[in-house]
Design a protein around this motif. Structure first.
Motif, short mmCIF file in Angstrom:
data_model
loop_
_atom_site.label_atom_id
_atom_site.label_comp_id
_atom_site.label_asym_id
_atom_site.label_seq_id
_atom_site.Cartn_x
_atom_site.Cartn_y
_atom_site.Cartn_z
N LYS B 213 46.92 40.01 48.79
CA LYS B 213 47.20 40.58 47.47
C LYS B 213 45.89 40.85 46.74
N ILE B 214 45.96 41.74 45.75
CA ILE B 214 44.79 41.92 44.89
C ILE B 214 44.82 40.81 43.85
N ALA B 215 43.84 39.90 43.94
CA ALA B 215 43.85 38.74 43.05
C ALA B 215 43.17 39.08 41.72
N GLU B 216 42.17 39.95 41.79
CA GLU B 216 41.46 40.29 40.57
C GLU B 216 40.80 41.66 40.70
N VAL B 217 40.86 42.43 39.62
CA VAL B 217 40.15 43.71 39.56
C VAL B 217 39.37 43.72 38.26
N ASN B 218 38.11 44.09 38.36
CA ASN B 218 37.35 44.15 37.12
C ASN B 218 36.10 44.99 37.28
N THR B 219 35.44 45.24 36.17
CA THR B 219 34.13 45.89 36.26
C THR B 219 33.17 44.88 36.89
N PRO B 220 32.13 45.35 37.53
CA PRO B 220 31.23 44.43 38.21
C PRO B 220 30.69 43.34 37.28
N ASN B 221 30.37 43.73 36.07
CA ASN B 221 29.79 42.77 35.15
C ASN B 221 30.74 41.62 34.87
N GLU B 222 31.98 41.94 34.48
CA GLU B 222 33.00 40.92 34.23
C GLU B 222 33.32 40.14 35.49
N PHE B 223 33.42 40.90 36.59
CA PHE B 223 33.84 40.33 37.86
C PHE B 223 32.91 39.20 38.30
N PHE B 224 31.59 39.46 38.20
CA PHE B 224 30.65 38.47 38.70
C PHE B 224 30.27 37.44 37.64
N ASN B 225 30.25 37.84 36.36
CA ASN B 225 29.79 36.92 35.32
C ASN B 225 30.93 36.14 34.66
N ASN B 226 32.14 36.70 34.77
CA ASN B 226 33.25 36.03 34.08
C ASN B 226 34.52 36.07 34.94
N PRO B 227 34.45 35.53 36.16
CA PRO B 227 35.61 35.60 37.05
C PRO B 227 36.76 34.74 36.50
N GLN B 228 37.99 35.26 36.66
CA GLN B 228 39.16 34.57 36.11
C GLN B 228 39.91 33.77 37.16
N HIS B 229 40.19 34.42 38.27
CA HIS B 229 41.03 33.81 39.31
C HIS B 229 40.31 32.63 39.97
N PRO B 230 40.99 31.48 40.08
CA PRO B 230 40.32 30.30 40.63
C PRO B 230 39.76 30.54 42.03
N ARG B 231 40.50 31.30 42.87
CA ARG B 231 40.00 31.55 44.22
C ARG B 231 38.73 32.40 44.20
N LEU B 232 38.66 33.30 43.23
CA LEU B 232 37.47 34.13 43.11
C LEU B 232 36.28 33.28 42.67
N LYS B 233 36.54 32.35 41.75
CA LYS B 233 35.46 31.47 41.30
C LYS B 233 34.89 30.69 42.47
N THR B 234 35.80 30.13 43.30
CA THR B 234 35.35 29.38 44.47
C THR B 234 34.58 30.30 45.41
N PHE B 235 35.16 31.50 45.66
CA PHE B 235 34.55 32.44 46.59
C PHE B 235 33.12 32.79 46.15
N LEU B 236 32.98 33.11 44.87
CA LEU B 236 31.67 33.50 44.36
C LEU B 236 30.69 32.34 44.40
N SER B 237 31.18 31.14 44.08
CA SER B 237 30.25 30.01 44.09
C SER B 237 29.82 29.68 45.51
N ASN B 238 30.66 30.01 46.48
CA ASN B 238 30.30 29.77 47.88
C ASN B 238 29.26 30.74 48.40
N ILE B 239 29.28 31.98 47.89
CA ILE B 239 28.38 32.96 48.49
C ILE B 239 27.15 33.24 47.65
#
Lengths: 239, 240
Positions: B213-239
């Motif tokens: 599923k699409i868990a989150e869609v956002n502009t790059p700025n919001e997407f990387f600096n202010n992620p909402q979805h918990p899985r995205l937060k984990t994903f970003l912190s991992n990489i």
């Protein structure tokens, strides 16, 4: 001792001279001609049959027509590979194509048999070659908008054909030698001519050694063609 | 330009896409990220029907792509695709690779196609490789040729399926640079990648896919600096 060895070679020389005397060498040449005719014609027709049958086998089976064709192609292959070629020759000669015999077309019967037989093997060799082509090749070609047929013709077949060359030549070489059975239905091929000469000069050594050498020369020639083709297709190989 | 409605895809029992709804406007650069197995490549491959969707609808310029009545080859001509493994045709030279589709599909004569191909090769500085076979090229050169081969069809959209994942690290830059050029030139792009720098710099929207599923869609700025979805937060912190 030396005399004995000398006699031995003189004996062989005499036998060879006898076996290739006037009418006999004509017989050998006629036999060679027949063998080559059957082998070359069957090889060419076999490639055409084989390629068509392969394409039917690998084509997407998305309608009933293609499904039936696919079933026919598989059945054909099973029948041809499942029975000895000698038996196929007899069935064709005495039953299915018997009407050709009184018309003096025995050789045509042999060409039909060996073409159909070889076509089945060629189709499986080519199918293996086509399946060996990376599936990304078809995807890349289709993603450019080319149809399945265009992709096969321009991208898949040229690559699959190349990797099939060694197995194809295995088949062609086997084909040349298998034609030696046509004497069993009275066709005067190379092997049959040697048999007749052997019967007339009461010795088998020289005639059979001669035709063995001739078969060998044909096969060596085929191997040279194979090498040339492999070299020609080697452009673009991974280094 | 592209509209996806409730797209699903199963491989047997396995549900890979579980209802995707998304719209792509002309000129947008969509970057799709997500863990492997999240369905991002399948989504991309459904867009040009390399995978046949199990359900849902995909429209290109208002026409439904996954309708059997429509000619898929015509749609694919409008959508260029670049693969992880380049998939150049090894038996053809570089220029033959580029000319093949335009000539076979009778969009250009041989002479026109040759000119187009040479112009494109000049743009990427590989014109001297025109008559080489792909085995003589480096990975980065291969992928740039693959991009150019797709561009020769003058597509409306370019799809990129992990275009830099098979490259040696020192060759990633040249491929990304070419993709940036394309983006600047106004091409509509959908890019599946792990290159977060590219996403930040080029994307108009970033999509995070998770479990089909699409868990989150956002502009790059919001997407990387202010992620909402918990899985995205984990994903970003991992990489990151």
């Amino acid at each position: 001792m030396f005399e004995k060895i000398g006699e031995f070679f003189v004996g062989i020389w005499e036998a060879f001279t006898k076996a290739t005397a006037g009418p006999f060498s004509e017989l050998l040449i006629e036999g060679l001609g027949t063998t080559l005719l059957i082998a070359v014609a069957s090889c060419i027709i076999g490639i055409i049959i084989g390629l068509l049958v392969t394409l039917i086998k690998v084509a997407p089976k998305n309608n009933i027509f293609m499904k039936i064709l696919g079933w026919l192609a598989n059945t054909y292959t099973t029948l041809m590979r499942g029975t000895p070629v000698v038996v196929q020759l007899f069935i064709s000669y005495f039953i299915i194509f018997n009407f050709l015999v009184p018309m003096g077309l025995k050789v045509v019967v042999a060409i039909i048999v060996f073409s159909l037989n070889s076509g089945a093997y060629v189709s499986e060799i080519l199918r293996g070659g086509l399946m060996g082509v990376d599936k990304g090749q078809m995807e890349a070609s289709r993603s450019l908008g080319l149809s399945w047929t265009q992709s096969m013709r321009m991208v898949i077949v040229p690559q699959g054909l190349k990797s099939s060359i060694p197995s194809l030549f295995n088949e062609f070489i086997a084909l040349v030698k298998e034609t030696a059975i046509v004497g069993m239905v009275g066709i005067m091929d190379l092997t049959n001519s040697a048999e007749i000469i052997a019967g007339q000069i009461f010795t088998a050594t020289a005639p059979y050694l001669i035709i063995a050498a001739i078969y060998l020369v044909i096969v060596v020639g085929l191997e040279q063609v194979q090498k040339k083709l492999e070299k020609k297709f080697s452009k673009g190989d991974r280094v | 330009m592209i509209k996806i409605i409730n797209l699903t895809k199963n491989f047997g029992e396995l549900e890979v896409l579980k209802g995707i709804d998304f719209e792509i406007a002309k000129g947008e650069k969509i970057v799709v990220i997500g863990a492997s197995g999240s369905g991002k490549s399948t989504l991309l491959r459904c867009l040009n029907l390399l995978e046949i969707p199990s359900g849902g609808e995909i429209y290109l310029d208002g026409e439904m792509i996954n309708d059997n009545k429509n000619n898929i080859n015509a749609f694919r001509q409008k959508m260029g695709m670049v693969f992880q493994n380049f998939n150049l045709f090894p038996h053809l030279t570089v220029i033959q690779n580029i000319m093949l589709a335009p000539v076979q599909l009778k969009l250009e004569t041989k002479e026109e196609a040759e000119k187009t191909a040479m112009d494109l090769l000049k743009k990427i500085g590989l014109e001297e490789k025109a008559n080489e076979h792909p085995n003589m090229l480096s990975g980065g050169q291969k992928q740039r040729i693959a991009i150019v081969r797709a561009l020769a069809m003058k597509p409306e959209v370019m799809l990129f399926d992990e275009p830099t994942s098979a490259l040696d690290p020192e060759m990633v830059g040249e491929v990304l640079a070419l993709m940036k050029d394309l983006a600047v030139g106004g091409m509509t792009m959908v890019v599946v990648t792990h290159e977060m720098g590219f996403a930040k710099e080029v994307a108009t929207k970033v999509i995070f896919m998770d479990e089909g599923k699409i868990a989150e869609v956002n502009t790059p700025n919001e997407f990387f600096n202010n992620p909402q979805h918990p899985r995205l937060k984990t994903f970003l912190s991992n990489i990151l």
